[in-house]
Design an enzyme around this catalytic site. Sequence first.
Site, mmCIF file in Angstrom:
data_model
loop_
_atom_site.group_PDB
_atom_site.id
_atom_site.type_symbol
_atom_site.label_atom_id
_atom_site.label_comp_id
_atom_site.label_asym_id
_atom_site.label_seq_id
_atom_site.Cartn_x
_atom_site.Cartn_y
_atom_site.Cartn_z
ATOM 1 N N LYS A 21 6.368 38.645 -0.842
ATOM 2 C CA LYS A 21 7.667 39.014 -1.430
ATOM 3 C C LYS A 21 7.699 38.685 -2.921
ATOM 4 O O LYS A 21 8.116 39.518 -3.729
ATOM 5 C CB LYS A 21 8.796 38.287 -0.679
ATOM 6 C CG LYS A 21 10.186 38.614 -1.193
ATOM 7 C CD LYS A 21 11.222 38.488 -0.094
ATOM 8 C CE LYS A 21 11.564 37.052 0.248
ATOM 9 N NZ LYS A 21 12.439 36.408 -0.773
ATOM 10 N N ASP A 319 9.702 27.182 0.453
ATOM 11 C CA ASP A 319 10.319 28.066 1.458
ATOM 12 C C ASP A 319 9.909 27.716 2.884
ATOM 13 O O ASP A 319 10.376 28.350 3.835
ATOM 14 C CB ASP A 319 9.935 29.522 1.167
ATOM 15 C CG ASP A 319 10.594 30.018 -0.114
ATOM 16 O OD1 ASP A 319 11.679 29.516 -0.456
ATOM 17 O OD2 ASP A 319 10.011 30.899 -0.771
HETATM 18 C C1 S3P Z 1 10.430 32.442 -5.644
HETATM 19 C C2 S3P Z 1 10.593 31.144 -6.032
HETATM 20 C C3 S3P Z 1 11.242 30.116 -5.204
HETATM 21 C C4 S3P Z 1 11.332 30.536 -3.747
HETATM 22 C C5 S3P Z 1 11.778 31.961 -3.591
HETATM 23 C C6 S3P Z 1 10.825 32.904 -4.310
HETATM 24 C C7 S3P Z 1 9.825 33.396 -6.579
HETATM 25 O O1 S3P Z 1 12.548 29.899 -5.704
HETATM 26 O O2 S3P Z 1 12.203 29.703 -3.046
HETATM 27 O O3 S3P Z 1 11.841 32.325 -2.243
HETATM 28 O O4 S3P Z 1 9.467 34.511 -6.180
HETATM 29 O O5 S3P Z 1 9.723 33.057 -7.771
HETATM 30 P P1 S3P Z 1 12.813 28.900 -6.923
HETATM 31 O O6 S3P Z 1 12.059 29.414 -8.065
HETATM 32 O O7 S3P Z 1 14.274 28.945 -7.182
HETATM 33 O O8 S3P Z 1 12.344 27.570 -6.428
#
Ligand code: S3P
Length: 441
Positions: A21, A319
């Site tokens: 993702k 996550d």
């Molecule tokens: C993500 C970063 C994380 C993660 C999210 C996806 C990303 O969040 O929890 O599901 O794609 O950069 P944070 O950057 O807020 O920790």
Amino acid sequence: MKLRASPHGALSGRASVPGDKSISHRALLLAALAVGESRIEGLLEGEDVMATAATLRRLGVPVARHNGGSWTVAGVGVSGLAEPDTVLDLGNAGTGARLVMGLLAGHPFTAVVTGDSSLRRRPMGRVAAPLREMGATVLAREGDRLPLAVRGRADLLPLDWRSEVASAQVKSAILLAGLHAAGRTSVTEPLASRDHTERMLRAMGAEIAEEETEDGHRVTITGQPELRPRDFVVPGDPSSAAFPVVAAVLAEGSRIEIPGVGVNPLRAGLYRTLREMGARITETRPREQGGEPVADLVVESSDLEAVEVPAERAPRMIDEYPILAVAAARARGVTAMRGLGELRVKESDRFAAILEGLAACGVRCWSEGDDLFVEGAAGPPPGGGRVAARLDHRIAMSFLVLGGIARAPVTVEGAETIATSFPGFVALMNALGARIEEAGS
Ligand code: S3P
């Protein structure tokens, strides 16, 4: 939609998880900034990423899906986005919303960003504040929540920002804004977060430097590059693979294979922790795909012992705590997970959701400050609970895995949210031997 997961026996077989993702959002967004056409293979076609694709179209970027499942993006260059004539709705996607804010900051028009009720509760000040320092105007609701309006400018100022949290979304938003600034823009975070943006930007020709400083990990981008289009190949998502992996580790007699999973060290914290607990997870055929390390995973069931997960590991598995908590519920002893404050501001308050969901399933668990403790049953936990997904795909999937390895079925309400990141989750799990079905009222 209500789904019920009933206890299952051994899992077996081979199954591929959908594209990563984080990498899928970035592939679309960065391809849009290149000069020329990029192709993307393996893009996650979940709701979150589709919201980012729709947003790019609203910003005047031609994005197309082709027969066979590949995607093309006709990049418009670093400053080439067009003013949207309607609100940009990023749905449930925090990554989409925050990275798009970074892009908008460098464009001299006004755009309004919103999302679903989960995203509208999440803090955006952590991104709005640095963008304001760079010269963009961000007008938001109380507490810097969505909906918010960004009025960017073409001549953003370079910035040297220290982020209080280790967050790849914050870091990436600033780096994307930094593309528009004349000179160098830096972000320092207390611990290194996932580096997909940096890897991709480098491969497209941007100048990125990284160093360890007294304040933490510092990334610097040199602004106003011309980005080359690229063929992106998106690896399987380790955060999605986590669900069948934990189910197979916990269900006696299991052996499954998951090919082509991303094993970027900054995403691999769960796998390290599971191995420390005694899980048998082997990486075979290590290789590189689209600038990311990838391997095939072979997972065999194993008895787990509780461990202590240090706070420093949180950015590498941020996550994965909901599914780790499920593994902990079946382990022997009390698993301690430290430094989980960030879990309170995810798609749901995951800190609370884990505690309430486990308690509803008869698992003893408690918190002290930002630390979470789960007492394992050294065997199948009771189960039997009803859990609300709270617009949080990972809470939904974690508790469906719990139902499969518990003594009694678990029902998850609001399970349609799984489609944000893992369309096909139920079919994949059931093909491996799980028993997840729609539940009546
Ligand atoms: C993500 C970063 C994380 C993660 C999210 C996806 C990303 O969040 O929890 O599901 O794609 O950069 P944070 O950057 O807020 O920790």
